[in-house]
Design a protein around this motif. Structure first.
Motif, PDB file in Angstrom:
ATOM      1  N   PHE A 186      -0.905   6.785  -3.241  1.00 31.06           N
ATOM      2  CA  PHE A 186      -0.496   5.718  -2.330  1.00 31.06           C
ATOM      3  C   PHE A 186       0.280   6.281  -1.145  1.00 31.06           C
ATOM      4  CE2 PHE A 186       1.808   2.114  -0.742  1.00 31.06           C
ATOM      5  CZ  PHE A 186       0.966   1.032  -0.951  1.00 31.06           C
ATOM      6  N   SER A 187       1.263   7.137  -1.392  1.00 30.25           N
ATOM      7  CA  SER A 187       2.073   7.662  -0.294  1.00 30.25           C
ATOM      8  C   SER A 187       1.266   8.617   0.585  1.00 30.25           C
ATOM      9  CB  SER A 187       3.350   8.336  -0.812  1.00 30.25           C
ATOM     10  OG  SER A 187       3.056   9.427  -1.631  1.00 30.25           O
TER      11      SER A 187
ATOM     12  N   ILE B 203      -2.116   8.359   1.243  1.00 24.89           N
ATOM     13  CA  ILE B 203      -2.988   7.590   2.140  1.00 24.89           C
ATOM     14  C   ILE B 203      -2.190   6.703   3.098  1.00 24.89           C
ATOM     15  CG2 ILE B 203      -4.969   7.679   0.596  1.00 24.89           C
ATOM     16  CD1 ILE B 203      -4.415   4.755  -0.158  1.00 24.89           C
ATOM     17  N   GLU B 204      -0.971   6.336   2.711  1.00 20.98           N
ATOM     18  CA  GLU B 204      -0.134   5.525   3.610  1.00 20.98           C
ATOM     19  C   GLU B 204       0.192   6.294   4.880  1.00 20.98           C
ATOM     20  OE1 GLU B 204       3.588   4.213   5.444  1.00 20.98           O
ATOM     21  OE2 GLU B 204       3.568   5.890   4.041  1.00 20.98           O
ATOM     22  N   SER B 205       0.294   7.597   4.795  1.00 23.14           N
ATOM     23  CA  SER B 205       0.611   8.413   5.976  1.00 23.14           C
ATOM     24  C   SER B 205      -0.614   8.700   6.832  1.00 23.14           C
ATOM     25  CB  SER B 205       1.250   9.735   5.549  1.00 23.14           C
ATOM     26  OG  SER B 205       2.530   9.501   5.020  1.00 23.14           O
TER      27      SER B 205
ATOM     28  N   PHE C 266      -3.673   6.154   6.855  1.00 20.76           N
ATOM     29  CA  PHE C 266      -4.283   4.914   7.345  1.00 20.76           C
ATOM     30  C   PHE C 266      -3.803   3.644   6.645  1.00 20.76           C
ATOM     31  CE2 PHE C 266      -7.046   6.428   3.958  1.00 20.76           C
ATOM     32  CZ  PHE C 266      -7.281   5.285   3.224  1.00 20.76           C
ATOM     33  N   TRP C 267      -3.183   3.738   5.486  1.00 24.72           N
ATOM     34  CA  TRP C 267      -2.850   2.561   4.690  1.00 24.72           C
ATOM     35  C   TRP C 267      -1.698   1.787   5.329  1.00 24.72           C
ATOM     36  CZ3 TRP C 267      -5.715   0.413   1.185  1.00 24.72           C
ATOM     37  CH2 TRP C 267      -5.167  -0.486   0.276  1.00 24.72           C
ATOM     38  N   PRO C 268      -1.825   0.471   5.495  1.00 25.45           N
ATOM     39  CA  PRO C 268      -0.790  -0.285   6.217  1.00 25.45           C
ATOM     40  C   PRO C 268       0.448  -0.659   5.396  1.00 25.45           C
ATOM     41  CG  PRO C 268      -2.598  -1.726   5.605  1.00 25.45           C
ATOM     42  CD  PRO C 268      -2.996  -0.330   5.180  1.00 25.45           C
ATOM     43  N   ILE C 269       0.381  -0.552   4.070  1.00 25.16           N
ATOM     44  CA  ILE C 269       1.501  -0.983   3.222  1.00 25.16           C
ATOM     45  C   ILE C 269       2.440   0.196   2.987  1.00 25.16           C
ATOM     46  CG2 ILE C 269       2.142  -1.959   0.980  1.00 25.16           C
ATOM     47  CD1 ILE C 269      -0.753  -3.158   0.945  1.00 25.16           C
TER      48      ILE C 269
ATOM     49  N   THR D  79       5.131   2.860   1.462  1.00 24.64           N
ATOM     50  CA  THR D  79       5.303   3.471   0.143  1.00 24.64           C
ATOM     51  C   THR D  79       6.448   2.833  -0.642  1.00 24.64           C
ATOM     52  OG1 THR D  79       4.414   5.535   0.967  1.00 24.64           O
ATOM     53  CG2 THR D  79       5.746   5.679  -1.011  1.00 24.64           C
TER      54      THR D  79
ATOM     55  N   SER E 113       3.620  12.162   0.961  1.00 19.34           N
ATOM     56  CA  SER E 113       3.600  11.481   2.254  1.00 19.34           C
ATOM     57  C   SER E 113       3.473  12.484   3.398  1.00 19.34           C
ATOM     58  CB  SER E 113       4.874  10.646   2.421  1.00 19.34           C
ATOM     59  OG  SER E 113       4.891  10.017   3.676  1.00 19.34           O
TER      60      SER E 113
ATOM     61  N   LYS F 257       1.783   6.873  10.367  1.00 20.40           N
ATOM     62  CA  LYS F 257       0.423   7.388  10.528  1.00 20.40           C
ATOM     63  C   LYS F 257       0.079   7.544  12.002  1.00 20.40           C
ATOM     64  CE  LYS F 257      -0.356   3.571   8.215  1.00 20.40           C
ATOM     65  NZ  LYS F 257       1.004   3.412   8.134  1.00 20.40           N
TER      66      LYS F 257
END
Length: 193
Positions: A10-11, A13-15, A17-20, A22, A48, A106
């Motif tokens: 999660f952390s 992909i958050e860095s 493209f993911w909008p939510i 960590t 991240s 990101k």
């Protein structure tokens, strides 16, 4: 059972493209197992920053025109332009600000990669090229992301669920205050050394 792996993915992909953020995954994990909170923060920090390095190289390897078209297609061209303006104004400090505060990290990573690869953009930005170096980017990112995630982990470890409610309400303000204090400390250091 697989919470640490999920946090890492999660952390990461958050860095990119993911909008939510960590914090949404990190906070409940720290509450569920306070004795592992610091390990979770370390996990989130490292993964991240690894994701941000991927984002940096996406910006670096893709053409500037393609990156701009992509941000236009996802209605984030304003954010892209704003990040470039702040990068121009604050240089390396903006990377720190972006890694700690709710600025979309990101976008900061991709913009740094774009600027590092494009001599024209570097001349337009007017910042020293060393500030866009990947190793400087990684070091500043580790500090900023680590500060954010360890702050969340320590506060939740010490304060429990009551702290979580306050943290969700005030995390952005806390981040901005910490960055302002850091900038003032740096300016004082430069002026009075």
């Amino acid at each position: 059972k697989f919470a640490s792996i999920f946090l890492a993915i999660f952390s990461f992909i958050e860095s990119i493209f993911w909008p939510i953020p960590t914090d949404v995954v990190l906070a409940p994990m720290c509450l569920a197992k306070p004795n592992r909170a610091l390990l979770y923060a370390l996990n989130a920090t490292v993964t991240s920053v690894l994701g941000a390095v991927v984002g940096y190289y996406i910006g670096y390897w893709l053409s500037t025109a393609f990156v701009k078209e992509f941000f236009e297609s996802v209605n984030m061209i304003g954010t892209f332009n704003t990040v470039n303006e702040y990068l121009n104004e604050f240089g390396i400090l903006f990377i720190l600000i972006g890694s700690f505060t709710p600025v979309p990290y990101k976008v900061v990573a991709i913009c740094c990669g774009v600027a590092a690869s494009d001599v024209v953009i570097q001349s337009q930005l007017g910042i020293s090229t060393w500030q866009l170096n990947i190793f400087v980017f990684i070091a500043v990112s580790l500090f900023g992301r680590g500060a954010r995630f360890f702050l969340v982990a320590i506060l939740l470890k010490l304060g429990g669920e009551k702290m979580e409610q306050k943290l969700h309400k005030y995390i952005d303000i806390i981040g901005i205050i910490c960055v302002v204090v850091a900038i003032i400390a740096i300016i004082c250091y430069i002026l009075f050394k």
